[in-house]
Design a protein around this motif. Structure first.
Motif, PDB file in Angstrom:
ATOM      1  N   ASN A  99     -25.066   3.123  10.105  1.00 39.05           N
ATOM      2  CA  ASN A  99     -25.118   4.280   9.632  1.00 39.05           C
ATOM      3  C   ASN A  99     -26.345   3.847   8.473  1.00 39.05           C
ATOM      4  O   ASN A  99     -27.240   4.723   7.921  1.00 39.05           O
ATOM      5  CB  ASN A  99     -24.022   4.833   9.032  1.00 39.05           C
ATOM      6  CG  ASN A  99     -23.167   5.505   9.868  1.00 39.05           C
ATOM      7  OD1 ASN A  99     -23.622   6.071  10.920  1.00 39.05           O
ATOM      8  ND2 ASN A  99     -21.978   5.392   9.570  1.00 39.05           N
ATOM      9  N   LEU A 153     -16.120  -4.225   2.316  1.00 47.79           N
ATOM     10  CA  LEU A 153     -14.910  -4.105   3.415  1.00 47.79           C
ATOM     11  C   LEU A 153     -13.987  -5.244   3.239  1.00 47.79           C
ATOM     12  O   LEU A 153     -14.473  -6.327   3.008  1.00 47.79           O
ATOM     13  CB  LEU A 153     -15.704  -4.095   4.694  1.00 47.79           C
ATOM     14  CG  LEU A 153     -16.689  -2.990   5.280  1.00 47.79           C
ATOM     15  CD1 LEU A 153     -17.104  -3.340   6.545  1.00 47.79           C
ATOM     16  CD2 LEU A 153     -15.866  -1.678   5.063  1.00 47.79           C
ATOM     17  N   ALA A 169     -10.411  -2.514  15.920  1.00 53.62           N
ATOM     18  CA  ALA A 169     -10.682  -1.378  14.976  1.00 53.62           C
ATOM     19  C   ALA A 169     -11.745  -1.460  13.988  1.00 53.62           C
ATOM     20  O   ALA A 169     -12.600  -0.691  13.488  1.00 53.62           O
ATOM     21  CB  ALA A 169      -9.289  -0.670  14.549  1.00 53.62           C
ATOM     22  N   PHE A 170     -11.271  -2.688  13.402  1.00 49.07           N
ATOM     23  CA  PHE A 170     -12.403  -2.933  12.243  1.00 49.07           C
ATOM     24  C   PHE A 170     -13.670  -3.429  12.760  1.00 49.07           C
ATOM     25  O   PHE A 170     -14.624  -3.165  12.019  1.00 49.07           O
ATOM     26  CB  PHE A 170     -11.761  -4.177  11.442  1.00 49.07           C
ATOM     27  CG  PHE A 170     -12.891  -4.674  10.523  1.00 49.07           C
ATOM     28  CD1 PHE A 170     -13.125  -3.956   9.350  1.00 49.07           C
ATOM     29  CD2 PHE A 170     -13.569  -6.059  10.805  1.00 49.07           C
ATOM     30  CE1 PHE A 170     -14.080  -4.638   8.584  1.00 49.07           C
ATOM     31  CE2 PHE A 170     -14.179  -6.423   9.870  1.00 49.07           C
ATOM     32  CZ  PHE A 170     -14.681  -5.641   8.693  1.00 49.07           C
ATOM     33  N   GLU A 171     -13.952  -3.964  14.009  1.00 55.27           N
ATOM     34  CA  GLU A 171     -15.157  -4.036  14.627  1.00 55.27           C
ATOM     35  C   GLU A 171     -15.999  -2.894  14.787  1.00 55.27           C
ATOM     36  O   GLU A 171     -16.991  -2.568  14.403  1.00 55.27           O
ATOM     37  CB  GLU A 171     -15.072  -4.973  15.932  1.00 55.27           C
ATOM     38  CG  GLU A 171     -16.493  -5.204  16.487  1.00 55.27           C
ATOM     39  CD  GLU A 171     -16.063  -5.877  17.973  1.00 55.27           C
ATOM     40  OE1 GLU A 171     -17.130  -6.179  18.630  1.00 55.27           O
ATOM     41  OE2 GLU A 171     -15.107  -6.672  17.988  1.00 55.27           O
ATOM     42  N   GLY A 172     -15.240  -1.867  15.273  1.00 54.87           N
ATOM     43  CA  GLY A 172     -15.818  -0.397  15.396  1.00 54.87           C
ATOM     44  C   GLY A 172     -16.362   0.150  13.879  1.00 54.87           C
ATOM     45  O   GLY A 172     -17.236   0.827  13.745  1.00 54.87           O
ATOM     46  N   LYS A 173     -15.442  -0.025  13.010  1.00 54.03           N
ATOM     47  CA  LYS A 173     -15.870   0.402  11.687  1.00 54.03           C
ATOM     48  C   LYS A 173     -17.163  -0.498  10.965  1.00 54.03           C
ATOM     49  O   LYS A 173     -18.009   0.178  10.482  1.00 54.03           O
ATOM     50  CB  LYS A 173     -14.663   0.092  10.632  1.00 54.03           C
ATOM     51  CG  LYS A 173     -14.610   0.651   9.396  1.00 54.03           C
ATOM     52  CD  LYS A 173     -13.658   0.313   8.313  1.00 54.03           C
ATOM     53  CE  LYS A 173     -13.822   0.709   7.051  1.00 54.03           C
ATOM     54  NZ  LYS A 173     -12.585   0.475   6.150  1.00 54.03           N
ATOM     55  N   LEU A 174     -17.067  -1.704  11.197  1.00 54.06           N
ATOM     56  CA  LEU A 174     -18.196  -2.513  10.856  1.00 54.06           C
ATOM     57  C   LEU A 174     -19.640  -1.925  11.491  1.00 54.06           C
ATOM     58  O   LEU A 174     -20.485  -2.085  10.922  1.00 54.06           O
ATOM     59  CB  LEU A 174     -17.916  -4.056  11.063  1.00 54.06           C
ATOM     60  CG  LEU A 174     -19.093  -4.930  10.634  1.00 54.06           C
ATOM     61  CD1 LEU A 174     -19.287  -4.908   8.970  1.00 54.06           C
ATOM     62  CD2 LEU A 174     -18.605  -6.379  11.201  1.00 54.06           C
ATOM     63  N   TYR A 175     -19.332  -1.713  12.858  1.00 55.67           N
ATOM     64  CA  TYR A 175     -20.616  -1.346  13.596  1.00 55.67           C
ATOM     65  C   TYR A 175     -21.100  -0.135  13.003  1.00 55.67           C
ATOM     66  O   TYR A 175     -22.298   0.351  12.786  1.00 55.67           O
ATOM     67  CB  TYR A 175     -20.196  -1.270  14.999  1.00 55.67           C
ATOM     68  CG  TYR A 175     -21.277  -0.806  15.863  1.00 55.67           C
ATOM     69  CD1 TYR A 175     -22.446  -1.326  16.327  1.00 55.67           C
ATOM     70  CD2 TYR A 175     -21.256   0.903  16.144  1.00 55.67           C
ATOM     71  CE1 TYR A 175     -23.424  -0.754  17.219  1.00 55.67           C
ATOM     72  CE2 TYR A 175     -22.248   1.226  16.713  1.00 55.67           C
ATOM     73  CZ  TYR A 175     -23.241   0.415  17.455  1.00 55.67           C
ATOM     74  OH  TYR A 175     -24.187   0.948  18.211  1.00 55.67           O
ATOM     75  N   LYS A 176     -20.073   0.985  12.751  1.00 55.46           N
ATOM     76  CA  LYS A 176     -20.592   2.181  12.175  1.00 55.46           C
ATOM     77  C   LYS A 176     -21.077   1.983  10.860  1.00 55.46           C
ATOM     78  O   LYS A 176     -22.281   2.798  10.549  1.00 55.46           O
ATOM     79  CB  LYS A 176     -19.246   3.125  12.278  1.00 55.46           C
ATOM     80  CG  LYS A 176     -18.790   3.575  13.258  1.00 55.46           C
ATOM     81  CD  LYS A 176     -17.755   4.462  13.391  1.00 55.46           C
ATOM     82  CE  LYS A 176     -17.217   5.104  14.638  1.00 55.46           C
ATOM     83  NZ  LYS A 176     -16.110   5.771  14.735  1.00 55.46           N
ATOM     84  N   THR A 177     -20.724   1.290   9.852  1.00 60.00           N
ATOM     85  CA  THR A 177     -21.194   0.661   8.657  1.00 60.00           C
ATOM     86  C   THR A 177     -22.646   0.302   8.684  1.00 60.00           C
ATOM     87  O   THR A 177     -23.453   0.881   8.015  1.00 60.00           O
ATOM     88  CB  THR A 177     -20.165  -0.220   7.906  1.00 60.00           C
ATOM     89  OG1 THR A 177     -19.138   0.355   7.766  1.00 60.00           O
ATOM     90  CG2 THR A 177     -21.008  -0.436   6.572  1.00 60.00           C
TER      91      THR A 177
END
Length: 394
Positions: free
Chosen positions: A244, A86, A233-241
């Motif tokens: 998952n 990322l 927004a990136f924090e949410g993306k990192l959390y999902k990464t």
């Protein structure tokens, strides 16, 4: 002059004793407040020892269990590579639970030259920990992959532990033992001690040891260094990464700057409570001084009028009342200073002696200023009494 003032004070010893008791208790509480303030200020001036900005803390439950250490290492290294792919992620580091700005600590002992040192905070970290927190390396080096084949376990100590063990001497290459002096460790580096409990806390002695592959079984925390433009927004993306990838794990992301702010608030609570108590006591002392001085003026109007009639100036009358109040404060402060000086002599709470001494002088100055201000106005009112009026009333 002073002999006469002492005689006047002694004649009203019961009334003055209560006022002196209030001043004494106020001094002791103010001394405690100033001790905390000076201690916090000294700590605040010290370097933090790390860079907490743009560092996120990822807490997770251990999602992958296997007896094969190679598989375990591959699992978490793949996670690190996925996260570092990322663009906003600069570095990732695994660490034990005693990360900065938490109350978690891993306290143990160590031995050097048959001297045992207790209260050492043991940190379990990886090779990227220093870069993730931008720690200040003072001497030697940080961990790297070559430490895997080292016969003696390599460690990095902080500046406080280095000073306690070696003073001004060289620590690099020295062999020290653990609490039982059974396992030997070699010092390879010295880093600046960090204020793990926030800006207002003191640094503590600490030791860093390199995690091995098997440590992934019990570790549950990562330090993630991100770019300044990393947003929610990136924090949410990192959390999902992460979620998952670690499907059976509970993942939580915290900001190190938020943890620092929270622990700073927690550190200030004792001082706020003492300030509230001190304010009430100061108000009581101020009201007590005003009341006593007003009472003295009303009871001694004849004396004051007679003194004015025989040539005493208003300034001397006012000065007498102010001096009486200052003498009462001095008698209280002599007793209070006796108790306050015991703190540095007995090393109470293990604070530096200069903290107590500075706080004591500040408290004395504050009490004198308080008493002087409270006595000034009643003294001026006494000086304004006309001799003819006072003697006529008598």
């Amino acid at each position: 002059m002073f002999k006469h003032l002492f005689k006047l004070i002694w004649n009203k010893k019961k009334q003055n004793f209560l006022l002196m008791s209030e001043i004494l208790v106020s001094f002791l509480v103010i001394f405690a407040v100033f001790t905390l303030i000076v201690f916090y200020y000294h700590n605040y001036k010290k370097p933090m020892g790390l860079d907490y900005q743009d560092v996120w803390v990822v807490n997770y439950s251990n999602a992958y269990q296997t007896k094969n250490t190679d598989s375990l290492d591959l699992y978490y290294q793949t996670l690190v590579q996925t996260m570092k792919s990322l663009p906003q992620v600069k570095d990732v580091s695994f660490t034990s639970d005693n990360s900065p700005f938490t109350h978690n600590q891993n306290i143990g002992g160590m031995t050097f030259n048959n001297k045992k040192v207790d209260g050492v905070n043991w940190y379990n970290v990886d090779d990227n920990y220093s870069d993730a927190l931008n720690m200040q390396l003072l001497d030697g080096r940080w961990f790297n992959k070559t430490d895997v084949v080292s016969k003696t376990r390599p460690i990095v100590i902080n500046s406080d532990l280095k000073e306690q063990l070696f003073g001004n001497g060289n620590a690099i290459g020295k062999i020290i033992g653990d609490g039982d002096n059974k396992n030997k460790m070699r010092v390879i580096g010295v880093v600046q001690a960090i204020k793990i409990l926030g800006d207002y806390s003191n640094t503590n002695i600490g030791l860093y040891q390199r995690i091995d592959t098997g440590s992934y079984r019990w570790l549950g925390k990562m330090m993630v260094k991100v770019t300044p433009d990393a947003d929610a927004a990136f924090e949410g993306k990192l959390y999902k990464t992460i979620a998952n990838y670690m499907k059976n794990s509970d993942v939580e992301i915290e900001h190190l700057s938020d943890n620092r702010r929270s622990i700073n608030y927690f550190s200030l609570v004792p001082m706020i409570v003492l300030l509230i108590v001190a304010c009430f006591l100061i108000i009581n002392v101020a009201l007590g001084l005003f009341g006593v001085l007003w009472y003295n003026i009303n009871k001694r109007r004849g004396e004051i009028g007679l003194r004015r009639a025989i040539g005493a100036t208003g300034k001397s009358v006012s000065g007498q009342l102010v001096n009486e109040a200052m003498i009462l404060a001095t008698l209280s402060l002599i007793i209070g200073t006796f108790f306050a000086i015991q703190f540095p002599l007995l090393n109470v709470f293990s604070l530096p002696a200069d903290v107590y001494i500075i706080a004591m002088f500040l408290s004395i100055a504050f009490v004198y200023l308080l008493v002087f201000v409270c006595a000034l106005y009643p003294g001026k009112q006494a000086a304004a009494i006309y001799p003819a009026v006072a003697l006529h009333e008598e």
